[in-house]
Motif scaffolding. Structure first.
Motif, PDB file in Angstrom:
ATOM      1  N   ASP A 165       1.033  -1.047   0.089  1.00  0.00           N
ATOM      2  CA  ASP A 165      -0.100  -0.068   0.266  1.00  0.00           C
ATOM      3  C   ASP A 165       0.716   1.316   0.021  1.00  0.00           C
ATOM      4  OD1 ASP A 165      -2.165   1.710   0.031  1.00  0.00           O
ATOM      5  OD2 ASP A 165      -2.901   1.003   1.779  1.00  0.00           O
ATOM      6  N   SER A 166       1.406   1.508  -1.119  1.00  0.00           N
ATOM      7  CA  SER A 166       2.450   2.689  -1.216  1.00  0.00           C
ATOM      8  C   SER A 166       1.734   3.858  -1.130  1.00  0.00           C
ATOM      9  CB  SER A 166       3.266   2.462  -2.645  1.00  0.00           C
ATOM     10  OG  SER A 166       2.398   2.594  -3.811  1.00  0.00           O
ATOM     11  N   ARG A 167       0.581   4.058  -1.695  1.00  0.00           N
ATOM     12  CA  ARG A 167      -0.198   5.021  -1.465  1.00  0.00           C
ATOM     13  C   ARG A 167      -0.378   5.699   0.230  1.00  0.00           C
ATOM     14  NH1 ARG A 167      -5.125   4.116  -5.701  1.00  0.00           N
ATOM     15  NH2 ARG A 167      -3.787   4.537  -7.783  1.00  0.00           N
ATOM     16  N   ARG A 168      -0.562   4.861   0.845  1.00  0.00           N
ATOM     17  CA  ARG A 168      -0.788   5.185   2.321  1.00  0.00           C
ATOM     18  C   ARG A 168       0.541   5.566   2.895  1.00  0.00           C
ATOM     19  NH1 ARG A 168      -3.696   0.522   5.448  1.00  0.00           N
ATOM     20  NH2 ARG A 168      -5.455   1.800   5.448  1.00  0.00           N
ATOM     21  N   LEU A 169       1.584   5.048   2.240  1.00  0.00           N
ATOM     22  CA  LEU A 169       3.013   5.450   2.984  1.00  0.00           C
ATOM     23  C   LEU A 169       3.375   7.032   2.364  1.00  0.00           C
ATOM     24  CD1 LEU A 169       5.648   5.067   3.934  1.00  0.00           C
ATOM     25  CD2 LEU A 169       6.493   3.834   1.961  1.00  0.00           C
ATOM     26  N   VAL A 170       2.734   7.104   1.247  1.00  0.00           N
ATOM     27  CA  VAL A 170       3.098   8.596   0.761  1.00  0.00           C
ATOM     28  C   VAL A 170       1.991   9.752   1.777  1.00  0.00           C
ATOM     29  CG1 VAL A 170       2.817  10.216  -1.446  1.00  0.00           C
ATOM     30  CG2 VAL A 170       3.880   7.733  -1.397  1.00  0.00           C
ATOM     31  N   LEU A 171       0.916   9.139   1.710  1.00  0.00           N
ATOM     32  CA  LEU A 171       0.015  10.028   2.469  1.00  0.00           C
ATOM     33  C   LEU A 171       0.487  10.412   3.989  1.00  0.00           C
ATOM     34  CD1 LEU A 171      -3.361   8.447   1.668  1.00  0.00           C
ATOM     35  CD2 LEU A 171      -2.496  10.703   0.835  1.00  0.00           C
ATOM     36  N   LEU A 172       1.134   9.312   4.609  1.00  0.00           N
ATOM     37  CA  LEU A 172       1.774   9.211   5.893  1.00  0.00           C
ATOM     38  C   LEU A 172       3.009  10.222   5.922  1.00  0.00           C
ATOM     39  CD1 LEU A 172       1.312   5.836   7.445  1.00  0.00           C
ATOM     40  CD2 LEU A 172      -0.148   7.790   7.951  1.00  0.00           C
ATOM     41  N   LEU A 173       3.705   9.913   4.723  1.00  0.00           N
ATOM     42  CA  LEU A 173       4.927  11.005   4.586  1.00  0.00           C
ATOM     43  C   LEU A 173       4.596  12.544   4.333  1.00  0.00           C
ATOM     44  CD1 LEU A 173       7.973  10.942   4.258  1.00  0.00           C
ATOM     45  CD2 LEU A 173       8.000  10.496   1.815  1.00  0.00           C
ATOM     46  N   SER A 174       3.595  12.685   3.544  1.00  0.00           N
ATOM     47  CA  SER A 174       3.094  14.044   3.149  1.00  0.00           C
ATOM     48  C   SER A 174       2.746  14.917   4.583  1.00  0.00           C
ATOM     49  CB  SER A 174       2.114  14.024   2.276  1.00  0.00           C
ATOM     50  OG  SER A 174       1.065  13.331   2.312  1.00  0.00           O
ATOM     51  N   SER A 175       1.847  14.151   5.514  1.00  0.00           N
ATOM     52  CA  SER A 175       1.569  14.622   6.644  1.00  0.00           C
ATOM     53  C   SER A 175       2.327  14.854   7.569  1.00  0.00           C
ATOM     54  CB  SER A 175       0.465  13.358   7.318  1.00  0.00           C
ATOM     55  OG  SER A 175      -0.319  12.816   6.582  1.00  0.00           O
ATOM     56  N   SER A 176       3.861  14.175   7.613  1.00  0.00           N
ATOM     57  CA  SER A 176       4.812  14.649   8.131  1.00  0.00           C
ATOM     58  C   SER A 176       5.521  16.089   7.765  1.00  0.00           C
ATOM     59  CB  SER A 176       6.017  13.573   8.275  1.00  0.00           C
ATOM     60  OG  SER A 176       6.502  13.469   7.024  1.00  0.00           O
ATOM     61  N   PHE A 177       5.430  16.202   6.553  1.00  0.00           N
ATOM     62  CA  PHE A 177       5.966  17.559   5.898  1.00  0.00           C
ATOM     63  C   PHE A 177       5.086  18.837   6.626  1.00  0.00           C
ATOM     64  CE2 PHE A 177       6.841  15.509   1.536  1.00  0.00           C
ATOM     65  CZ  PHE A 177       8.155  15.067   1.954  1.00  0.00           C
ATOM     66  N   VAL A 178       3.824  18.593   7.037  1.00  0.00           N
ATOM     67  CA  VAL A 178       3.296  19.614   7.714  1.00  0.00           C
ATOM     68  C   VAL A 178       3.793  19.739   8.874  1.00  0.00           C
ATOM     69  CG1 VAL A 178       0.936  20.288   8.451  1.00  0.00           C
ATOM     70  CG2 VAL A 178       1.104  19.159   6.396  1.00  0.00           C
ATOM     71  N   VAL A 179       4.205  18.848   9.745  1.00  0.00           N
ATOM     72  CA  VAL A 179       4.717  18.896  10.955  1.00  0.00           C
ATOM     73  C   VAL A 179       6.139  19.626  10.939  1.00  0.00           C
ATOM     74  CG1 VAL A 179       5.687  17.569  12.902  1.00  0.00           C
ATOM     75  CG2 VAL A 179       3.653  16.852  11.799  1.00  0.00           C
ATOM     76  N   VAL A 180       6.900  19.436   9.721  1.00  0.00           N
ATOM     77  CA  VAL A 180       8.344  19.998   9.710  1.00  0.00           C
ATOM     78  C   VAL A 180       7.979  21.325   9.519  1.00  0.00           C
ATOM     79  CG1 VAL A 180      10.353  20.270   7.993  1.00  0.00           C
ATOM     80  CG2 VAL A 180       9.161  17.883   8.640  1.00  0.00           C
ATOM     81  N   GLY A 181       7.025  21.863   9.022  1.00  0.00           N
ATOM     82  CA  GLY A 181       6.813  23.433   8.535  1.00  0.00           C
ATOM     83  C   GLY A 181       6.681  24.209   9.939  1.00  0.00           C
TER      84      GLY A 181
END
Length: 204
Positions: free
Chosen positions: A171-187
């Motif tokens: 489920d690579s889409r889920r992995l990308v969704l979780l990764l992109s959510s972490s970008f918001v935290v980095v901000g």
């Protein structure tokens, strides 16, 4: 943001904050509906989820202004970042229509806080002379990073599947969704460095 402002900001803090926020969410929402369809969610349910998010944005607008006035712009935007990143992780994890509707509503409220705070933040972080360019920079950055997020959302799932070697079952889409959510935290890191002037209390 073009020059050091009266409150002593460095020129890159807010644009870097915007970059991670826009990149994370543009990647996320490019991919999210495809992710739901891949897990059996129908078009009718997608429409309901989208409507719930729009309603949340509408309902959250006035409370967002109160939060910004009560706690300040930086704290309000930090609330938005925490709410959106947390809800995005949950939306990519829990595949259940009633819960998805609730989470979509909360996402809308998170967006409303950000939308209410964005223009006042830009105005306070830039001098009067630099303000037109600052607003141009913010909105052009949003458009450009949004395009980059679309490319990332379309490319990363296949890339992760090939890299990790799990093929079609992964489920690579889920992995990308979780990764992109972490970008918001980095901000939140550059956001935490920003200092805003307090608005003067209106005369009675």
């Amino acid at each position: 943001m073009v020059e050091r402002s009266a409150v002593g900001q460095t020129v890159l803090d807010f644009p870097v904050c915007l970059f991670f926020f826009d990149l994370g969410l543009s990647t996320y929402f490019f991919l999210f509906n495809l992710f739901l369809i891949g897990h059996g969610i129908t078009e009718k349910s997608l429409g309901q989820i989208s409507s719930a998010m729009s309603i949340g944005t509408l309902v959250g607008t006035l409370p967002a202004a109160r939060v910004a006035n009560r706690f300040g712009l930086r704290t309000a935007m930090q609330i938005s970042f925490v709410l959106l990143s947390t809800v995005c992780v949950l939306r990519a994890t829990i595949i259940n229509i009633p819960i998805q509707l609730l989470l979509a509503f909360l996402s809308g409220m998170g967006f409303s806080i950000w939308a209410v705070c964005l223009c006042p933040a830009v105005a306070q972080l830039s001098s009067e002379r630099a303000r037109p360019f600052a607003f141009s920079l913010v909105f052009s950055l949003g458009i450009g990073v949004g395009a980059l997020g679309g490319i990332a959302g379309g490319s990363l799932p296949g890339w992760f599947s090939q890299l990790l070697g799990y093929g079609e079952t992964f489920d690579s889409r889920r992995l990308v969704l979780l990764l992109s959510s972490s970008f918001v935290v980095v901000g939140m890191l550059p956001l935490s460095k920003l200092k805003f002037t307090l608005a003067a209390s209106p005369d009675k």
